[in-house]
Enzyme design. Structure first.
Site, PDB file in Angstrom:
ATOM      1  CB  CYS A 129      -0.947  -0.001   1.185  1.00  0.00           C
ATOM      2  SG  CYS A 129      -0.148  -0.048   2.810  1.00  0.00           S
ATOM      3  CB  ALA A 161      -2.520  -2.911  10.120  1.00  0.00           C
TER       4      ALA A 161
END
Length: 313
Positions: A129, A161
């Site tokens: 990302c 996360a």
């Protein structure tokens, strides 16, 4: 136009967000299977409610599904370690693979930088990302002034996360650092990730530092703005947080950092980014999910169209 059927392995945050994007946004792809290992995961339950065929038996369960024969592309949103096995199994069955882990078995793909370069590869890697957010900026600077050192800091909300991301922290830094060089064009690269536990959760923030040759600052600024616009075409929440900053490093006070050989003189370019998610699965603070899954979706759609061209030839 008949859609290409896809499977997603990994029922965590990334896989679930990607599934929703395929179903809501794509005119090229169609969900064929959603795969996990925890039958109680929210992702598998959500997929089942949405009418997507599921299995909680991992890659073996996917291969055993009657839908598997019609799958053209498989997304892997698990972990770098698991991906090595998944890739071997999927290649043996002739499936194209889009890797959202940092395993980096296949070539790196950043859509606005090299999105057309690896469409025939059996496996393509979406870096990370942080890489998807920042490497376009390194490339934008590098196309105007040679970048000798690129450093990125990706700060994401801890709540965005999941266990897969947390299991891949080391691979994140290694893969992103390498892609800064291989795709971004920097001679040296360094990546740092921060899991921010703040409450309420903060939107993804990314900082890009480039040490480059002296060049026209306005040309660099315009190149960065052009690249931001390209990324925004598929990630609307991607934006500059403030104006591009420049600092001249003169020979009277050269810069010394461990990752570079010798002293640096030239131009330091600092770019500050924010990535707001589309909130397809997690809330808008999870821009890290949005940019990763949006890049994977865009890449898979291009692969599917290339596959059709090949079949029609």
């Amino acid at each position: 136009m008949t859609k290409t059927k896809v499977a997603i392995i990994g029922s965590g945050n990334i896989g679930t967000d990607l599934m929703i994007k395929v179903m809501r946004l794509s005119s090229v792809l169609e969900m064929g299977a959603f795969v996990g290992i925890d039958p109680e995961s929210d992702g598998l339950k959500r997929a089942q409610r949405m009418g997507v065929p599921i299995t909680a038996d991992g890659i073996d369960g996917l291969v055993a599904m009657p839908e598997f024969v019609d799958i053209g592309i498989v997304f892997d949103a698990t972990s770098a370690g698991a991906h090595k096995h998944h890739d071997a199994v999927l290649r043996a069955h002739g499936k194209r693979v889009v890797d959202l882990t940092p395993a980096a078995i296949g070539p790196y793909v950043i859509p606005p930088v090299n999105g057309e370069a690896a469409l025939d590869a059996p496996n393509v890697n979406m870096v990370t990302c942080g890489g998807q957010a920042t490497i376009p900026i390194v490339a934008a600077v590098n196309r105007v002034a040679k970048v000798h050192y690129g450093e990125i800091v990706a700060s994401i909300a801890s709540k965005s996360a999941g266990p897969g991301t947390r299991a891949n922290i080391d691979e994140f830094t290694e893969t992103t650092s390498q892609a800064i060089m291989d795709v971004g064009g920097a001679t040296r690269g360094k990546a740092i990730i921060v899991l921010n536990p703040a409450e309420p959760p903060l939107i993804m923030r990314d900082t890009v530092y480039c040490l480059c040759d002296d060049a026209d600052q306005e040309a660099i600024r315009q190149s960065v703005h052009d690249m931001v616009a390209e990324v925004q075409s598929y990630v609307p929440g991607y934006r500059l947080k403030q104006a591009v900053q420049f600092e001249h490093i003169g020979s009277n006070r050269p810069l010394r950092i461990p990752e570079m050989d010798g002293e640096f003189t030239g131009l330091k370019v600092s770019v500050f980014l924010e990535v707001e998610g589309a909130a397809h699965y997690l809330p808008a603070y999870a821009g890290n999910l949005d940019i990763m899954t949006s890049a994977a979706l865009k890449t898979a759609e291009k692969i599917a169209l290339r596959m059709r061209e090949g079949a029609a030839a």
